[in-house]
Scaffold this motif. Sequence first.
Motif, PDB file in Angstrom:
ATOM      1  N   SER A 112     -66.490 -19.262  14.614  1.00 50.99           N
ATOM      2  CA  SER A 112     -66.820 -20.608  14.157  1.00 50.99           C
ATOM      3  C   SER A 112     -67.609 -21.373  15.217  1.00 50.99           C
ATOM      4  CB  SER A 112     -65.533 -21.358  13.813  1.00 50.99           C
ATOM      5  OG  SER A 112     -65.805 -22.703  13.468  1.00 50.99           O
ATOM      6  N   LYS A 138     -71.811 -22.571  15.343  1.00 45.49           N
ATOM      7  CA  LYS A 138     -72.315 -23.921  15.602  1.00 45.49           C
ATOM      8  C   LYS A 138     -73.268 -23.964  16.796  1.00 45.49           C
ATOM      9  CE  LYS A 138     -68.767 -26.693  13.416  1.00 45.49           C
ATOM     10  NZ  LYS A 138     -67.952 -27.928  13.503  1.00 45.49           N
ATOM     11  N   GLN A 147     -61.244 -25.770  12.892  1.00 46.95           N
ATOM     12  CA  GLN A 147     -61.033 -25.175  14.210  1.00 46.95           C
ATOM     13  C   GLN A 147     -59.717 -25.629  14.825  1.00 46.95           C
ATOM     14  OE1 GLN A 147     -64.676 -26.639  15.849  1.00 46.95           O
ATOM     15  NE2 GLN A 147     -65.829 -24.758  15.401  1.00 46.95           N
TER      16      GLN A 147
END
Length: 314
Positions: free
Chosen positions: A95, A99, A188
Motif C-alpha cells: 500500500s 502511493k 493502513q
Amino acid sequence: MFRAVSREDGWPPFLPIVGVGHVIEVYADFSGQGQGYTQFPDGNRYRIALDDLRNEATCQRLALILTNPNALDPAKTSGRVTREVFDRFAALGLSFEGKGHAPETVARFLIRCLFTKFAGDVDLIPKGSFSDLLKPLRGQPSHAAPMLRSLWQTMDTGGFSTVLTTDLQRFNGGLFKDADALALDRLQLSLLIEAASRDWREVEPAIFGTPLKRALCLKDRHKLGAHHTPLAHAERLVAPALMEPLRADWANVQASALTFARDDKMEEARDTVRAFRRQLCDIRVLDPACGSPTLRCPTCNHFSRSLTACWQHR
C-alpha cells in the motif's frame, strides 16, 4: 528415569518437575532428541505455583501436556501467527509503495513498527503500549505519524515519553536514529492495528528480516547489507559449533555431580554445577557474519571465528 526410555518411544516432549504441595516446573523439547529441554512456555511462566491452578488457562495447558502434548508445539502456533502478522505487513508495504514511497523508506518504517511492537510484548516498553497507542486513533489516522515519530525519538534518546506518559530506556543501535513515520490512511492504520493485536511472543524472529528483504530490490539490499539468514541456515552453524559442545560439557558435569552425590558429597556436587554455570556466564561468542564458522579455543573454551583470533589470546 529417562535413561530407560526406548528408542521406539522416543524422548517425551515435556519434562514436568513436581515439588509436591509446592510447585510444578515444566520443561519442553519437541525435537525428540532429549538434549534441549527448556522452560515452557517461557522463563516467566514455566514455574506453576499451587495458586496458579486457579487460572483456567494454566489448567488447560497442564491438561494438554497430559492428553495432547504435541498440540502445544510452539512451531505450529508460531507459524500460524507469523503468517497472520506477515500478511498484514506485506499488504501495508504494498500500500505504501503504491502511493509512491521508496522501498527503502517503507522497509525502515516497517522495521521500526515491528521492533516497537515486539518491545512491548517482551516488556522493553510497557506491555501492549504500541497497540494501545494506535487503537484510539481509528477514524483519525493523520494523528498516527506524529505520535509514532514522538515515541521513536524518545526511544532513540531515552527519557520521558509524552506519548506513553512514562520513562523509556534508550534503544541503541541506530534503529530509531531516523524517527520519521509515514502518514497512514484509514486502511493502513487498520492493517497496522490488526498486526499489533497479535501476541508477538509467538512470532518467528524471521519476520524481522523478511519484510526488509522483500521491500528492497536486489541492488538496494546489496548496498545496505540487508540480507536475512533463515533460522534453519543459522542453526546449521550454531548447533554443531556452539550448542552441541555445550550440551556435551553439561552431560559430563551432570555425571560428575551424580557421582559426588552418590558418595554423599553434596557440596562438591553443587560446586561442580555452579562452576559450569560460571563458565556459561563467561562465554563470549563472536558474530560469524563474515561467513566463517565459530570454533572453541582449547585453551580457554571461548568461541571465536578462528583460534588465532580468540579474544583471550590477542
